[in-house]
Design an enzyme around this catalytic site. Structure first.
Site, mmCIF file in Angstrom:
data_model
loop_
_atom_site.group_PDB
_atom_site.id
_atom_site.type_symbol
_atom_site.label_atom_id
_atom_site.label_comp_id
_atom_site.label_asym_id
_atom_site.label_seq_id
_atom_site.Cartn_x
_atom_site.Cartn_y
_atom_site.Cartn_z
ATOM 1 C CG ASP A 9 -1.979 -1.104 1.139
ATOM 2 O OD1 ASP A 9 -1.843 -1.984 0.267
ATOM 3 O OD2 ASP A 9 -2.913 -1.096 1.940
ATOM 4 N NE ARG A 48 -0.677 0.603 12.011
ATOM 5 C CZ ARG A 48 0.234 -0.277 11.647
ATOM 6 N NH1 ARG A 48 1.429 -0.257 12.214
ATOM 7 N NH2 ARG A 48 -0.020 -1.191 10.736
ATOM 8 C CG ASP A 92 -3.751 0.052 11.370
ATOM 9 O OD1 ASP A 92 -3.883 -0.031 12.606
ATOM 10 O OD2 ASP A 92 -3.036 -0.723 10.710
ATOM 11 C CB SER A 94 -1.215 -6.930 4.214
ATOM 12 O OG SER A 94 -2.263 -6.948 5.153
#
Length: 403
Positions: free
Chosen positions: A17, A97, A126, A178
């Protein structure tokens, strides 16, 4: 109409991404794009990241080692609270994050950038975690979320775009799931894993051996705690990151820490995720064990009742919110007496507590013994039970009269 933006700081991992996003941001906004990667323990994944980002057009690249900060200021505070989401997930991605976003904001200030960007999709958690953190730390920054703006609809279309623009990517159409890796865990989603009935392929796992292939002999390990934080393994004092890395190695070798769950995302849908959290799994078991001999019963009861709420706040992205900070104060107060050593046996995917001791232990052998003793008068239990049973006796009497 495209906003006028001069410079963007992108949270860049080098994955599918963000590799596409780096090029897309340049083409779409005609702006400088600064790539930022936090070294959270990804290992060799970072080796070629600088060169790759520059080849894709980044005007500057920052790779910062934040491993100690990650474990000390994010993982340990959460694990002092025995954090767990929906009974299974140990929040490896959720805890990383806010730190990435914090560092991103710091670089945006340094670079005098006017926008930040991330690679989270419009379906995931996220995006919320990144953007709530940006807003809490630097509300004046513009936020660009490409997955909510561009024409791409799938990872397959991203792979085709990458091939067209000669962008190196770590996934293929055959293995499109992913991965997200840090010192706490490795997560997988997408691809074959979108079928909750499908068993994850064994060659997908990277941190842990299969429990069936783990050693036939267990290993014994002792972990010492001070105020709820692990400080040493087998008597050796280690830094936070060093300690977690050591437990990852031990746990991975013995097949510990694999989790496969269907979780409820904050945005409302269910999602299947597979996680490897070897060190975190060991820490959770050890921490619970040392608490069992050092934490007051009523304190533990109140603390435990708040774990689901505390875990949700982290999972949902509210790390920098005042309510999370408030709960953290309570969680840390509950740890003031949590000192001691726990002995564990690691064996074929299992973490088995075999001993716990503490100079601050609330456990009294004199009170707990089944042998003869003089400390506790067993007759006292009669009145205790009768008082607790009073309301039950009264209720039964009333019911019998009503018949």
């Amino acid at each position: 109409m495209i906003e006028s933006i001069r410079k963007i700081v992108l949270a860049y991992s080098g994955g599918l991404d963000t590799s596409i996003i780096l090029k897309w941001l340049q083409e779409t906004y005609q702006a400088d794009v600064v790539a930022f990667a936090a070294d959270l323990g990804q290992g060799e994944e970072l080796d070629t990241l600088d060169a790759k980002a520059r080849r894709t057009g980044a005007s500057a690249v920052y790779i910062e080692d934040v491993r100690e900060e990650f474990v000390r200021d994010f993982v340990f505070p959460a694990y002092r609270a025995n954090v767990v989401y929906e009974g299974t997930y140990l929040l490896g991605t959720s805890l990383a994050r806010p730190l990435i976003a914090q560092k991103q904001v710091e670089i945006a200030r340094r670079e005098q950038a006017d926008a930040v960007s991330h690679g989270a999709t419009g379906k995931g958690n996220d995006q919320v975690r990144f953007e709530l953190s940006y807003m809490a730390l630097e509300p004046g920054l513009k936020i660009i979320a490409p997955w909510r703006l561009w024409e791409f609809k799938s990872r397959e279309s991203l792979i085709k775009y990458a091939r067209t623009h000669d962008i190196e990517i770590p996934v293929t159409l055959e293995k499109p799931y992913s991965c997200d890796r840090n010192l706490l865990h490795l997560s997988f989603e997408g691809g074959i894993l979108e079928d909750p009935w499908a068993e994850p392929p064994e060659d997908m796992y990277r941190l842990t051996v299969s429990p069936e292939r783990a050693p036939d002999r267990p290993v014994i390990v002792e972990i010492a705690f001070e105020r709820g934080n692990p400080v040493s393994i087998d008597g050796e004092l280690l830094s936070p990151a060093g300690l977690l890395a050591r437990l990852n190695e031990l746990g991975g070798r013995h097949g510990i820490g694999r989790m496969d769950m269907v979780e409820n995302r904050y945005v409302g849908m269910k999602s299947r995720g597979v996680y490897e959290t070897p060190g975190g799994t060991i820490l959770q078991a050890a921490h619970r064990a040392v608490e069992s001999v050092t934490m007051d019963r009523e304190v533990m009861r109140i603390r435990d009742s708040l774990i689901p709420r505390y875990s949700e706040l982290i999972y949902y992205g509210f790390w920098f919110a005042p309510e999370r900070r408030l709960l953290q104060t309570l969680m840390d107060e509950a740890q003031e007496n949590v000192f001691g050593v726990v002995r564990l046996k690691l064996y074929k995917g299992n973490v088995i507590v075999t001993g716990r001791k503490s100079e601050r232990s609330l456990y009294s052998p004199d009170l707990a013994t089944f042998e003869e003793e003089t400390v506790y008068d067993q007759k006292d239990a009669t009145g205790f039970i009768r008082l607790n049973g009073l309301r039950l006796r009264i209720r039964r009497q009333i019911l019998e009269k009503a018949v």
